[in-house]
Design a protein around this motif. Structure first.
Motif, mmCIF file in Angstrom:
data_model
loop_
_atom_site.group_PDB
_atom_site.id
_atom_site.type_symbol
_atom_site.label_atom_id
_atom_site.label_comp_id
_atom_site.label_asym_id
_atom_site.label_seq_id
_atom_site.Cartn_x
_atom_site.Cartn_y
_atom_site.Cartn_z
ATOM 1 N N HIS A 205 0.773 -1.147 -0.004
ATOM 2 C CA HIS A 205 -0.098 -0.019 -0.010
ATOM 3 C C HIS A 205 0.750 1.261 -0.018
ATOM 4 O O HIS A 205 2.092 1.368 0.660
ATOM 5 N N GLU A 206 0.140 2.451 -0.544
ATOM 6 C CA GLU A 206 0.937 3.476 -0.743
ATOM 7 C C GLU A 206 1.269 4.176 1.103
ATOM 8 O O GLU A 206 0.559 4.227 1.677
ATOM 9 N N ALA A 207 2.472 4.443 1.127
ATOM 10 C CA ALA A 207 2.963 4.579 2.545
ATOM 11 C C ALA A 207 2.130 5.881 3.250
ATOM 12 O O ALA A 207 1.581 5.662 4.455
ATOM 13 N N ALA A 208 1.714 6.768 2.557
ATOM 14 C CA ALA A 208 1.209 7.997 3.167
ATOM 15 C C ALA A 208 -0.148 7.646 3.388
ATOM 16 O O ALA A 208 -0.900 8.495 3.893
ATOM 17 N N LEU A 226 2.562 -4.732 3.110
ATOM 18 C CA LEU A 226 3.727 -4.155 2.736
ATOM 19 C C LEU A 226 3.301 -2.613 2.333
ATOM 20 O O LEU A 226 2.200 -2.344 2.447
ATOM 21 N N CYS A 227 4.419 -1.831 2.185
ATOM 22 C CA CYS A 227 4.100 -0.490 1.892
ATOM 23 C C CYS A 227 5.189 -0.097 0.727
ATOM 24 O O CYS A 227 6.200 -0.417 0.640
ATOM 25 N N TRP A 228 4.811 1.294 -0.051
ATOM 26 C CA TRP A 228 5.788 1.835 -1.008
ATOM 27 C C TRP A 228 5.482 3.271 -0.633
ATOM 28 O O TRP A 228 4.436 3.917 -0.471
ATOM 29 N N THR A 229 6.391 4.110 -1.214
ATOM 30 C CA THR A 229 7.931 3.866 -1.240
ATOM 31 C C THR A 229 8.611 4.702 -0.182
ATOM 32 O O THR A 229 8.310 6.212 0.000
ATOM 33 N N ILE A 230 9.348 3.952 0.505
ATOM 34 C CA ILE A 230 9.839 4.967 1.948
ATOM 35 C C ILE A 230 11.252 5.297 1.594
ATOM 36 O O ILE A 230 12.118 4.801 0.601
ATOM 37 N N ARG A 231 11.324 6.512 1.843
ATOM 38 C CA ARG A 231 12.618 7.233 1.445
ATOM 39 C C ARG A 231 13.523 7.919 2.579
ATOM 40 O O ARG A 231 14.412 8.532 2.208
ATOM 41 N N SER A 232 13.130 7.570 3.895
ATOM 42 C CA SER A 232 14.050 8.163 4.749
ATOM 43 C C SER A 232 13.635 7.278 6.045
ATOM 44 O O SER A 232 12.698 6.840 6.104
ATOM 45 N N ALA A 234 12.847 8.375 9.079
ATOM 46 C CA ALA A 234 11.748 8.964 9.572
ATOM 47 C C ALA A 234 10.639 8.285 9.116
ATOM 48 O O ALA A 234 9.589 8.035 9.789
ATOM 49 N N ASP A 235 10.586 8.274 7.786
ATOM 50 C CA ASP A 235 9.108 7.544 7.003
ATOM 51 C C ASP A 235 9.193 6.170 7.309
ATOM 52 O O ASP A 235 7.963 5.636 7.517
ATOM 53 N N GLU A 236 10.249 5.542 7.418
ATOM 54 C CA GLU A 236 10.209 4.169 7.601
ATOM 55 C C GLU A 236 9.756 3.872 9.165
ATOM 56 O O GLU A 236 8.726 3.055 9.478
ATOM 57 N N ALA A 237 10.046 4.829 10.231
ATOM 58 C CA ALA A 237 9.650 4.445 11.473
ATOM 59 C C ALA A 237 8.101 4.644 11.531
ATOM 60 O O ALA A 237 7.330 4.029 12.216
ATOM 61 N N CYS A 238 7.429 5.678 10.738
ATOM 62 C CA CYS A 238 6.032 5.936 10.768
ATOM 63 C C CYS A 238 5.325 4.727 10.257
ATOM 64 O O CYS A 238 4.362 4.414 10.462
ATOM 65 N N ALA A 239 6.003 4.257 8.996
ATOM 66 C CA ALA A 239 5.241 3.338 8.331
ATOM 67 C C ALA A 239 5.334 1.960 8.916
ATOM 68 O O ALA A 239 4.073 1.435 8.891
ATOM 69 N N THR A 247 8.950 -1.235 1.433
ATOM 70 C CA THR A 247 9.766 -1.215 0.046
ATOM 71 C C THR A 247 10.514 0.357 0.191
ATOM 72 O O THR A 247 9.699 1.373 0.314
ATOM 73 N N PHE A 248 11.592 0.338 -0.160
ATOM 74 C CA PHE A 248 12.481 1.750 0.150
ATOM 75 C C PHE A 248 13.296 1.911 -1.074
ATOM 76 O O PHE A 248 13.723 1.026 -1.841
ATOM 77 N N GLU A 249 13.789 3.196 -0.924
ATOM 78 C CA GLU A 249 14.785 3.513 -1.928
ATOM 79 C C GLU A 249 15.641 4.833 -1.233
ATOM 80 O O GLU A 249 14.952 5.629 -0.731
ATOM 81 N N GLY A 250 16.857 5.237 -1.809
ATOM 82 C CA GLY A 250 17.592 6.267 -1.464
ATOM 83 C C GLY A 250 18.111 6.420 -0.190
ATOM 84 O O GLY A 250 19.002 7.578 0.212
ATOM 85 N N TYR A 251 17.943 5.459 0.656
ATOM 86 C CA TYR A 251 18.946 5.324 1.869
ATOM 87 C C TYR A 251 18.964 3.926 2.286
ATOM 88 O O TYR A 251 18.444 2.961 1.622
#
Length: 257
Positions: A205-208, A226-232, A234-239, A247-251
Protein backbone atom coordinates in the motif's frame (compact mmCIF):
# COMPACT_ATOMS: atom_id res chain seq x y z
CA UNK A 1 -7.81 -21.37 -5.86
CA UNK A 2 -6.43 -20.83 -2.36
CA UNK A 3 -4.69 -18.04 -0.52
CA UNK A 4 -0.91 -18.59 -0.40
CA UNK A 5 0.91 -16.78 2.44
CA UNK A 6 4.03 -14.71 1.89
CA UNK A 7 7.26 -16.56 2.72
CA UNK A 8 8.96 -15.24 5.88
CA UNK A 9 11.73 -13.39 4.05
CA UNK A 10 9.21 -10.89 2.74
CA UNK A 11 8.32 -9.89 6.28
CA UNK A 12 11.92 -9.68 7.53
CA UNK A 13 14.13 -8.16 4.84
CA UNK A 14 13.43 -4.63 3.59
CA UNK A 15 12.62 -4.68 -0.12
CA UNK A 16 14.77 -2.54 -2.39
CA UNK A 17 12.41 -0.62 -4.70
CA UNK A 18 13.24 -1.45 -8.34
CA UNK A 19 16.30 -3.14 -6.76
CA UNK A 20 19.08 -1.21 -5.03
CA UNK A 21 19.58 1.56 -7.57
CA UNK A 22 21.74 4.67 -7.45
CA UNK A 23 21.60 6.71 -10.64
CA UNK A 24 24.52 8.93 -9.57
CA UNK A 25 26.69 5.83 -9.35
CA UNK A 26 25.47 4.50 -12.69
CA UNK A 27 23.26 1.85 -11.06
CA UNK A 28 19.87 2.22 -12.74
CA UNK A 29 16.50 1.02 -11.44
CA UNK A 30 15.53 -2.54 -12.37
CA UNK A 31 18.99 -3.14 -13.86
CA UNK A 32 21.28 -6.13 -13.39
CA UNK A 33 23.68 -3.89 -11.45
CA UNK A 34 20.89 -2.86 -9.07
CA UNK A 35 19.88 -6.51 -8.64
CA UNK A 36 23.46 -7.48 -7.79
CA UNK A 37 23.78 -4.56 -5.36
CA UNK A 38 20.64 -5.59 -3.49
CA UNK A 39 21.81 -9.19 -3.22
CA UNK A 40 25.22 -8.08 -1.95
CA UNK A 41 23.58 -5.87 0.68
CA UNK A 42 21.24 -8.64 1.80
CA UNK A 43 17.99 -6.92 0.86
CA UNK A 44 14.90 -8.37 -0.70
CA UNK A 45 14.16 -7.03 -4.17
CA UNK A 46 11.10 -5.49 -5.82
CA UNK A 47 11.02 -5.33 -9.64
CA UNK A 48 8.53 -4.36 -12.35
CA UNK A 49 7.44 -6.19 -15.48
CA UNK A 50 6.31 -4.95 -18.88
CA UNK A 51 5.56 -7.07 -21.95
CA UNK A 52 7.55 -7.09 -25.17
CA UNK A 53 5.88 -7.19 -28.57
CA UNK A 54 6.63 -10.90 -28.85
CA UNK A 55 5.32 -11.82 -25.43
CA UNK A 56 8.39 -11.82 -23.18
CA UNK A 57 8.33 -10.50 -19.62
CA UNK A 58 10.79 -7.59 -19.44
CA UNK A 59 12.10 -6.02 -16.22
CA UNK A 60 11.22 -2.38 -16.77
CA UNK A 61 8.93 0.04 -14.94
CA UNK A 62 7.57 2.54 -17.47
CA UNK A 63 5.11 1.97 -20.30
CA UNK A 64 7.39 4.09 -22.50
CA UNK A 65 11.09 3.92 -23.23
CA UNK A 66 11.87 7.64 -23.20
CA UNK A 67 12.85 8.24 -19.56
CA UNK A 68 15.33 5.41 -19.20
CA UNK A 69 16.70 4.82 -22.70
CA UNK A 70 17.59 6.77 -25.84
CA UNK A 71 14.68 5.10 -27.64
CA UNK A 72 11.13 6.43 -27.81
CA UNK A 73 7.69 4.88 -27.88
CA UNK A 74 6.05 2.10 -25.88
CA UNK A 75 7.89 -0.93 -24.55
CA UNK A 76 5.25 -3.12 -26.20
CA UNK A 77 6.29 -1.94 -29.67
CA UNK A 78 9.66 -3.73 -29.54
CA UNK A 79 10.60 -7.39 -29.43
CA UNK A 80 12.52 -8.82 -26.51
CA UNK A 81 15.66 -8.82 -28.65
CA UNK A 82 15.09 -5.16 -29.51
CA UNK A 83 14.56 -4.24 -25.87
CA UNK A 84 17.58 -6.13 -24.54
CA UNK A 85 19.70 -4.28 -27.09
CA UNK A 86 18.83 -0.93 -25.48
CA UNK A 87 21.27 0.58 -23.00
CA UNK A 88 19.82 2.14 -19.86
CA UNK A 89 20.67 5.84 -19.60
CA UNK A 90 23.67 6.59 -17.43
CA UNK A 91 24.99 3.04 -17.40
CA UNK A 92 26.33 0.19 -19.47
CA UNK A 93 23.46 -2.09 -18.46
CA UNK A 94 20.72 -3.15 -20.82
CA UNK A 95 17.06 -3.92 -20.17
CA UNK A 96 16.94 -7.42 -18.68
CA UNK A 97 14.34 -10.11 -19.20
CA UNK A 98 12.61 -11.71 -16.25
CA UNK A 99 14.38 -14.95 -17.12
CA UNK A 100 17.75 -13.21 -16.76
CA UNK A 101 16.80 -11.69 -13.40
CA UNK A 102 15.53 -15.01 -12.05
CA UNK A 103 18.86 -16.58 -12.98
CA UNK A 104 20.70 -13.70 -11.34
CA UNK A 105 18.74 -13.82 -8.07
CA UNK A 106 18.58 -17.62 -8.02
CA UNK A 107 16.75 -17.75 -4.70
CA UNK A 108 19.37 -15.86 -2.74
CA UNK A 109 16.94 -13.15 -1.55
CA UNK A 110 13.15 -12.70 -1.71
CA UNK A 111 11.90 -11.36 -5.04
CA UNK A 112 8.68 -9.33 -5.26
CA UNK A 113 7.44 -8.97 -8.83
CA UNK A 114 4.97 -6.26 -9.83
CA UNK A 115 3.15 -6.84 -13.10
CA UNK A 116 2.45 -3.42 -14.58
CA UNK A 117 -1.03 -2.73 -15.91
CA UNK A 118 -1.06 -3.45 -19.63
CA UNK A 119 -4.50 -1.91 -20.28
CA UNK A 120 -3.81 1.62 -18.96
CA UNK A 121 -7.34 1.44 -17.54
CA UNK A 122 -7.06 -1.23 -14.81
CA UNK A 123 -9.45 -3.31 -16.92
CA UNK A 124 -9.44 -6.96 -17.99
CA UNK A 125 -6.11 -7.97 -19.49
CA UNK A 126 -5.34 -10.36 -22.33
CA UNK A 127 -3.29 -12.49 -19.93
CA UNK A 128 -0.11 -12.49 -22.00
CA UNK A 129 2.17 -10.90 -19.41
CA UNK A 130 0.69 -13.09 -16.71
CA UNK A 131 1.21 -16.23 -18.80
CA UNK A 132 4.82 -15.29 -19.57
CA UNK A 133 5.46 -14.67 -15.88
CA UNK A 134 3.80 -17.87 -14.71
CA UNK A 135 5.73 -19.92 -17.23
CA UNK A 136 9.06 -18.66 -15.90
CA UNK A 137 8.10 -18.99 -12.24
CA UNK A 138 7.02 -22.61 -12.65
CA UNK A 139 10.62 -23.79 -12.27
CA UNK A 140 11.91 -21.05 -9.97
CA UNK A 141 13.18 -22.15 -6.58
CA UNK A 142 13.28 -19.29 -4.14
CA UNK A 143 11.09 -16.92 -2.19
CA UNK A 144 8.99 -15.12 -4.80
CA UNK A 145 5.65 -13.32 -4.88
CA UNK A 146 3.66 -11.38 -7.48
CA UNK A 147 1.42 -8.34 -7.29
CA UNK A 148 -0.28 -5.75 -9.46
CA UNK A 149 -2.37 -2.60 -9.24
CA UNK A 150 -4.70 -4.29 -11.72
CA UNK A 151 -6.88 -6.85 -9.89
CA UNK A 152 -7.58 -8.65 -13.16
CA UNK A 153 -3.86 -9.36 -13.48
CA UNK A 154 -3.75 -10.84 -9.97
CA UNK A 155 -6.76 -13.01 -10.80
CA UNK A 156 -4.92 -14.31 -13.87
CA UNK A 157 -1.92 -15.20 -11.71
CA UNK A 158 -4.18 -17.05 -9.28
CA UNK A 159 -5.30 -19.24 -12.16
CA UNK A 160 -1.95 -19.60 -13.93
CA UNK A 161 0.39 -19.91 -10.91
CA UNK A 162 -1.79 -20.89 -7.95
CA UNK A 163 1.17 -21.85 -5.75
CA UNK A 164 2.84 -18.43 -6.05
CA UNK A 165 1.87 -15.92 -3.32
CA UNK A 166 -0.01 -12.97 -4.80
CA UNK A 167 -1.19 -9.59 -3.63
CA UNK A 168 -2.60 -6.26 -4.68
CA UNK A 169 -0.57 -3.10 -5.07
CA UNK A 170 -2.86 -0.47 -3.56
CA UNK A 171 -2.99 3.26 -3.00
CA UNK A 172 -5.13 6.26 -2.17
CA UNK A 173 -6.09 6.34 -5.87
CA UNK A 174 -6.10 10.13 -6.05
CA UNK A 175 -7.76 10.83 -9.43
CA UNK A 176 -5.44 13.77 -10.08
CA UNK A 177 -2.37 11.57 -9.66
CA UNK A 178 -3.85 8.71 -11.67
CA UNK A 179 -5.26 10.77 -14.56
CA UNK A 180 -6.36 9.90 -17.18
CA UNK A 181 -7.65 6.85 -15.30
CA UNK A 182 -11.42 7.13 -14.84
CA UNK A 183 -12.23 8.70 -11.42
CA UNK A 184 -14.95 6.10 -10.96
CA UNK A 185 -12.34 3.35 -11.29
CA UNK A 186 -10.17 5.14 -8.73
CA UNK A 187 -13.12 5.35 -6.34
CA UNK A 188 -13.80 1.64 -6.70
CA UNK A 189 -10.20 0.51 -6.24
CA UNK A 190 -9.62 2.80 -3.27
CA UNK A 191 -11.48 0.43 -0.95
CA UNK A 192 -9.55 -2.65 -2.15
CA UNK A 193 -12.69 -4.61 -3.07
CA UNK A 194 -10.88 -7.40 -4.93
CA UNK A 195 -8.72 -8.70 -2.10
CA UNK A 196 -10.92 -11.68 -1.29
CA UNK A 197 -11.93 -12.57 -4.84
CA UNK A 198 -8.31 -12.63 -6.01
CA UNK A 199 -7.36 -14.85 -3.04
CA UNK A 200 -4.56 -12.42 -2.21
CA UNK A 201 -2.52 -12.85 0.94
CA UNK A 202 -0.98 -9.36 1.08
CA UNK A 203 -1.23 -5.79 -0.07
CA UNK A 204 1.56 -3.34 -0.87
CA UNK A 205 0.00 0.00 0.00
CA UNK A 206 0.97 3.61 -0.61
CA UNK A 207 2.84 4.65 2.54
CA UNK A 208 1.12 8.00 3.00
CA UNK A 209 -2.27 6.27 2.92
CA UNK A 210 -1.50 3.50 5.43
CA UNK A 211 -3.89 4.90 8.08
CA UNK A 212 -6.85 4.11 5.79
CA UNK A 213 -9.39 2.03 7.79
CA UNK A 214 -9.60 -0.58 5.04
CA UNK A 215 -5.89 -1.34 5.53
CA UNK A 216 -6.47 -1.99 9.24
CA UNK A 217 -9.48 -4.13 8.40
CA UNK A 218 -7.51 -6.32 6.03
CA UNK A 219 -4.62 -6.63 8.48
CA UNK A 220 -7.05 -7.74 11.18
CA UNK A 221 -8.29 -10.40 8.78
CA UNK A 222 -4.77 -11.75 8.34
CA UNK A 223 -3.42 -9.82 5.34
CA UNK A 224 0.28 -9.03 5.35
CA UNK A 225 0.80 -5.30 4.78
CA UNK A 226 3.78 -4.09 2.78
CA UNK A 227 4.13 -0.48 1.70
CA UNK A 228 5.72 1.76 -0.93
CA UNK A 229 7.88 3.79 -1.26
CA UNK A 230 9.87 4.73 1.86
CA UNK A 231 12.68 7.24 1.33
CA UNK A 232 13.97 8.10 4.82
CA UNK A 233 14.44 6.57 8.28
CA UNK A 234 11.74 8.90 9.66
CA UNK A 235 9.22 7.75 7.07
CA UNK A 236 10.18 4.13 7.77
CA UNK A 237 9.55 4.54 11.49
CA UNK A 238 6.12 5.98 10.77
CA UNK A 239 5.21 3.30 8.24
CA UNK A 240 6.26 0.45 10.49
CA UNK A 241 3.59 1.43 13.02
CA UNK A 242 1.18 -0.16 10.56
CA UNK A 243 3.09 -2.01 7.84
CA UNK A 244 4.75 -5.38 8.34
CA UNK A 245 7.55 -4.43 5.94
CA UNK A 246 8.68 -1.68 3.61
CA UNK A 247 9.76 -1.11 0.04
CA UNK A 248 12.46 1.56 0.13
CA UNK A 249 14.91 3.57 -1.93
CA UNK A 250 17.46 6.35 -1.47
CA UNK A 251 18.87 5.30 1.91
CA UNK A 252 20.21 2.19 3.65
CA UNK A 253 17.23 0.62 5.38
CA UNK A 254 18.36 -1.37 8.42
CA UNK A 255 18.11 -5.15 8.24
CA UNK A 256 16.72 -6.73 11.42
CA UNK A 257 19.09 -9.03 13.29
Amino acid sequence: MARVPLPPGFLRLPLAHRALHDRAAGVIENSPAAIRAAIAAGYGIEIDLQLSRDGEAMVFHDDGLDRLTAATGPVSALSAAGLTALTLRGSEDRIPTLAEVLDLVSGRVPLLIELKDQTLAMSETDGRLEAATARLLADYRGEVAVMSFNPHSVAHMARLAPSVPRGLTTSAWDPDEWAPLDPATCARLREIPDYASSESSFISHEAADLPRPRVAELKAEGAAVLCWTIRSPADEACARRIADNITFEGYAAPIPA
